[in-house]
Design an enzyme around this catalytic site. Structure first.
Site, PDB file in Angstrom:
ATOM      1  N   HIS A 273       0.857  -1.198   0.000  1.00  0.00           N
ATOM      2  CA  HIS A 273       0.000   0.000   0.000  1.00  0.00           C
ATOM      3  C   HIS A 273       0.885   1.237   0.000  1.00  0.00           C
ATOM      4  O   HIS A 273       1.955   1.246   0.599  1.00  0.00           O
ATOM      5  CB  HIS A 273      -0.900   0.003   1.246  1.00  0.00           C
ATOM      6  CG  HIS A 273      -2.062   0.908   1.115  1.00  0.00           C
ATOM      7  ND1 HIS A 273      -1.983   2.248   1.387  1.00  0.00           N
ATOM      8  CD2 HIS A 273      -3.327   0.686   0.682  1.00  0.00           C
ATOM      9  CE1 HIS A 273      -3.155   2.810   1.143  1.00  0.00           C
ATOM     10  NE2 HIS A 273      -3.987   1.883   0.721  1.00  0.00           N
ATOM     11  N   ASP A 331      -7.824  -5.408  -0.432  1.00  0.00           N
ATOM     12  CA  ASP A 331      -8.226  -6.205  -1.605  1.00  0.00           C
ATOM     13  C   ASP A 331      -7.876  -7.676  -1.482  1.00  0.00           C
ATOM     14  O   ASP A 331      -8.313  -8.481  -2.310  1.00  0.00           O
ATOM     15  CB  ASP A 331      -7.551  -5.626  -2.858  1.00  0.00           C
ATOM     16  CG  ASP A 331      -8.046  -4.211  -3.111  1.00  0.00           C
ATOM     17  OD1 ASP A 331      -7.231  -3.276  -3.104  1.00  0.00           O
ATOM     18  OD2 ASP A 331      -9.265  -4.050  -3.239  1.00  0.00           O
TER      19      ASP A 331
HETATM   20  C1  SDX Z   1      -5.945   0.222  -3.026  1.00  0.00           C
HETATM   21  O1  SDX Z   1      -4.457   4.718  -1.843  1.00  0.00           O
HETATM   22  C2  SDX Z   1      -5.411   4.001  -1.339  1.00  0.00           C
HETATM   23  O2  SDX Z   1      -5.889   4.239  -0.290  1.00  0.00           O
HETATM   24  C3  SDX Z   1      -5.899   2.894  -2.215  1.00  0.00           C
HETATM   25  C4  SDX Z   1      -6.858   1.956  -1.548  1.00  0.00           C
HETATM   26  C5  SDX Z   1      -8.146   2.651  -1.292  1.00  0.00           C
HETATM   27  O3  SDX Z   1      -8.904   2.208  -0.425  1.00  0.00           O
HETATM   28  O4  SDX Z   1      -8.443   3.593  -2.049  1.00  0.00           O
HETATM   29  O5  SDX Z   1      -6.351   1.476  -0.320  1.00  0.00           O
HETATM   30  C6  SDX Z   1      -7.159   0.741  -2.422  1.00  0.00           C
HETATM   31  O6  SDX Z   1      -5.649   0.638  -4.112  1.00  0.00           O
HETATM   32  C7  SDX Z   1      -5.074  -0.773  -2.269  1.00  0.00           C
HETATM   33  C8  SDX Z   1      -3.826  -1.220  -3.096  1.00  0.00           C
HETATM   34  C9  SDX Z   1      -4.294  -2.256  -4.093  1.00  0.00           C
HETATM   35  N1  SDX Z   1      -3.232  -2.620  -5.047  1.00  0.00           N
HETATM   36  C10 SDX Z   1      -2.637  -3.817  -4.988  1.00  0.00           C
HETATM   37  O7  SDX Z   1      -2.846  -4.664  -4.111  1.00  0.00           O
HETATM   38  C11 SDX Z   1      -1.712  -4.089  -6.163  1.00  0.00           C
HETATM   39  C12 SDX Z   1      -0.411  -4.691  -5.631  1.00  0.00           C
HETATM   40  N2  SDX Z   1       0.233  -3.678  -4.812  1.00  0.00           N
HETATM   41  C13 SDX Z   1       1.310  -2.868  -5.506  1.00  0.00           C
HETATM   42  O8  SDX Z   1       0.876  -2.435  -6.773  1.00  0.00           O
HETATM   43  C14 SDX Z   1       1.850  -1.795  -4.573  1.00  0.00           C
HETATM   44  O9  SDX Z   1       1.917  -2.339  -3.312  1.00  0.00           O
HETATM   45  C15 SDX Z   1       1.164  -0.475  -4.461  1.00  0.00           C
HETATM   46  C16 SDX Z   1       1.150   0.265  -5.735  1.00  0.00           C
HETATM   47  C17 SDX Z   1      -0.230  -0.653  -3.951  1.00  0.00           C
HETATM   48  C18 SDX Z   1       1.949   0.332  -3.439  1.00  0.00           C
HETATM   49  O10 SDX Z   1       3.272   0.402  -3.845  1.00  0.00           O
HETATM   50  P1  SDX Z   1       4.343   1.117  -2.823  1.00  0.00           P
HETATM   51  O11 SDX Z   1       4.610   0.167  -1.722  1.00  0.00           O
HETATM   52  O12 SDX Z   1       3.883   2.449  -2.457  1.00  0.00           O
HETATM   53  O13 SDX Z   1       5.634   1.424  -3.643  1.00  0.00           O
HETATM   54  P2  SDX Z   1       6.327   0.596  -4.716  1.00  0.00           P
HETATM   55  O14 SDX Z   1       5.333   0.179  -5.753  1.00  0.00           O
HETATM   56  O15 SDX Z   1       7.490   1.391  -5.157  1.00  0.00           O
HETATM   57  O16 SDX Z   1       6.855  -0.728  -3.900  1.00  0.00           O
HETATM   58  C19 SDX Z   1       8.033  -0.650  -3.070  1.00  0.00           C
HETATM   59  C20 SDX Z   1       8.730  -1.994  -3.275  1.00  0.00           C
HETATM   60  C21 SDX Z   1       9.105  -2.243  -4.724  1.00  0.00           C
HETATM   61  O17 SDX Z   1      10.219  -3.140  -4.703  1.00  0.00           O
HETATM   62  P3  SDX Z   1      11.723  -2.510  -4.900  1.00  0.00           P
HETATM   63  O18 SDX Z   1      11.683  -1.725  -6.210  1.00  0.00           O
HETATM   64  O19 SDX Z   1      11.937  -1.631  -3.691  1.00  0.00           O
HETATM   65  O20 SDX Z   1      12.633  -3.726  -4.957  1.00  0.00           O
HETATM   66  O21 SDX Z   1       7.833  -3.059  -2.913  1.00  0.00           O
HETATM   67  C22 SDX Z   1       7.564  -3.850  -4.064  1.00  0.00           C
HETATM   68  C23 SDX Z   1       7.931  -3.006  -5.271  1.00  0.00           C
HETATM   69  O22 SDX Z   1       8.312  -3.837  -6.362  1.00  0.00           O
HETATM   70  N3  SDX Z   1       6.153  -4.168  -4.024  1.00  0.00           N
HETATM   71  C24 SDX Z   1       5.655  -5.393  -4.248  1.00  0.00           C
HETATM   72  C25 SDX Z   1       4.260  -5.258  -4.057  1.00  0.00           C
HETATM   73  N4  SDX Z   1       3.978  -3.993  -3.722  1.00  0.00           N
HETATM   74  C26 SDX Z   1       5.147  -3.316  -3.710  1.00  0.00           C
HETATM   75  N5  SDX Z   1       6.250  -6.560  -4.592  1.00  0.00           N
HETATM   76  C27 SDX Z   1       5.412  -7.614  -4.756  1.00  0.00           C
HETATM   77  N6  SDX Z   1       4.070  -7.580  -4.591  1.00  0.00           N
HETATM   78  C28 SDX Z   1       3.471  -6.413  -4.237  1.00  0.00           C
HETATM   79  N7  SDX Z   1       2.158  -6.365  -4.072  1.00  0.00           N
END
Ligand code: SDX
Length: 396
Positions: A273, A331
């Site tokens: 998140h 989710d």
């Molecule tokens: C919602 O904003 C909100 O409030 C949204 C929400 C709402 O109610 O409105 O809460 C609803 O959108 C929840 C999130 C749903 N999305 C997912 O579950 C999709 C999977 N999650 C990822 O896409 C990710 O976790 C994000 C986009 C949600 C958040 O990303 P971050 O943590 O802010 O930042 P990032 O993407 O840069 O991740 C940091 C690191 C990275 O690795 P490195 O480059 O540091 O090696 O963590 C990794 C990312 O690759 N990472 C994951 C991951 N999420 C982040 N690796 C594997 N699986 C994941 N799910």
């Protein structure tokens, strides 16, 4: 220092606005709607109480609750013309494509009688949107399966009415199971608002131009569709089903290795998140709801739920996830609950949009009510070509 909350200067420079609606402490995993913890609201209130709270800032008393429920129920029908919007779509159109069209289409009926700067107009637009979203989502579903639309019934609860419009037919009514209706209502509460997430920021920016609230909410629906945002519940369930097809719990290790492989784009959907760097409190409540619903349906041994809990356990102990503070978000379990209720996976994000509509409209109204608000106009850092002259075509 803003009110009772203090922020470090670094945070303040990233804040896009000031709001009194929802508070998230990502490190503590805390979520408050107008100061009330989400755990207490999900246990002691229903979704319409939560709508009243988000819109007006206080929970309703008994008379206010009765009046508000009646007011919403009296606006659940949509103009009969709305069904002709649906006919333009293929039956297999994604429900979020249909919802983006239908919600935008609502503005065709109300935009000319809605002055966004008139508080009474903002109030009735909010009621109309909250009341009509379940009807529109159910119509999108009925259209996709070729069944006739079921009209809302004013003597049912908000969630019960929605489930009847989804699952009843002219030949057989739908007897809502109280546990499933309560679970549906809780899903709505947990998705109602979430501070300045991508879709809420879209609604605020769109609405800041003075456009009508129906068009601004349609923009929020479009943004929520994305798999990194509201589309994650659909993606999370599809991910669980794929792991199950490829061997289930025994294959979790292989899947986790794929996620950790920097060359792969595989993510653990439903994890991570932008704000929560601790367990999303909504995920805990959703996992409890899973237990309740599967128990009520005699599906305690549902393989996907067992797989999800095994995946969560492994991920929470794995250094890759621990180092990146990746925890289950709202989710991760919501898809299993919705599938158990009988909702097709393609409709999960449309239901997220149904629930989030109250948050979007509350945030939009809060912005419009602020006399200081102006049209949003983010600036940029230009990193393109320096000034240059157009060469004749022979020299290009
Ligand atoms: C919602 O904003 C909100 O409030 C949204 C929400 C709402 O109610 O409105 O809460 C609803 O959108 C929840 C999130 C749903 N999305 C997912 O579950 C999709 C999977 N999650 C990822 O896409 C990710 O976790 C994000 C986009 C949600 C958040 O990303 P971050 O943590 O802010 O930042 P990032 O993407 O840069 O991740 C940091 C690191 C990275 O690795 P490195 O480059 O540091 O090696 O963590 C990794 C990312 O690759 N990472 C994951 C991951 N999420 C982040 N690796 C594997 N699986 C994941 N799910």
């Amino acid at each position: 220092q803003t009110g009772k909350f203090t922020y470090d200067p670094g945070f303040l420079s990233t804040a896009s606005c000031q709001s009194a609606i929802t508070y998230i402490d990502g490190d503590k995993g805390e979520l408050l709607y107008r100061g009330y913890p989400i755990e207490q609201l999900a246990t002691n209130c229903d979704f319409l109480d939560t709508c009243y709270l988000l819109l007006k800032g206080e929970l309703p008393n008994e008379q206010q609750q009765k009046d508000f429920h009646k007011l919403v129920n009296n606006h659940t029908m949509v103009n009969e013309q709305m069904q002709f919007f649906l006919r333009g779509f293929r039956r297999d159109a994604h429900p979020m494509a249909v919802m983006t069209g239908l919600v935008g289409g609502l503005s065709a009926f109300y935009h000319d009688s809605t002055d966004i700067n008139n508080p009474q107009h903002r109030e009735i637009a909010a009621i109309r949107l909250i009341a009509k979203m379940p009807t529109l989502v159910a119509m999108a579903y009925k259209y996709s399966i070729g069944q006739p639309y079921i009209y809302p019934k004013n003597d049912l609860s908000y969630a019960g009415n929605f489930m009847r419009m989804m699952f009843a037919t002219p030949c057989a009514d739908y007897e809502p199971n109280d546990v499933l209706v309560r679970a549906m209502d809780r899903i709505f509460i947990l998705h109602a608002d979430h501070e300045q997430n991508a879709s809420t920021s879209t609604v605020r920016l769109c609405g800041s131009s003075g456009t009508n609230p129906f068009a601004a909410i349609a923009a929020g629906v479009a943004c929520l569709w994305g798999p990194a945002h509201g589309g994650a519940n659909e993606a999370a369930l599809n991910m669980l089903e794929e792991i199950q097809r490829n061997g289930g719990v025994e294959k979790i290790g292989e899947f986790i290795n794929q996620v950790k492989d920097k060359t792969s784009s595989v993510k653990l959907m439903g994890f991570g998140h932008r704000v929560y760097k601790n367990y999303d409190p909504r995920a805990k409540l959703m996992r409890e709801t899973c237990h309740e619903v599967l128990g009520a349906l005699g599906l305690e041994n549902d393989p996907l739920f067992k797989l999800a809990m095994a995946l969560e356990k492994i991920a929470l102990e794995d250094e890759y996830f621990v180092a990146r503070k990746l925890y289950p978000n709202v989710d991760f379990y919501s898809g299993i609950v919705q599938r158990a209720i009988g909702i097709p996976v393609s409709l999960f994000t449309a239901i997220f949009a149904l629930a989030r509509t109250v948050g979007w409209i509350a945030q939009l109204n809060e912005m419009i009510a602020d006399p200081e608000y102006k049209i949003g106009r983010p600036r940029q850092l230009y990193v393109g070509a320096p000034r240059r002259d157009v060469p004749p075509i022979q020299q290009r």
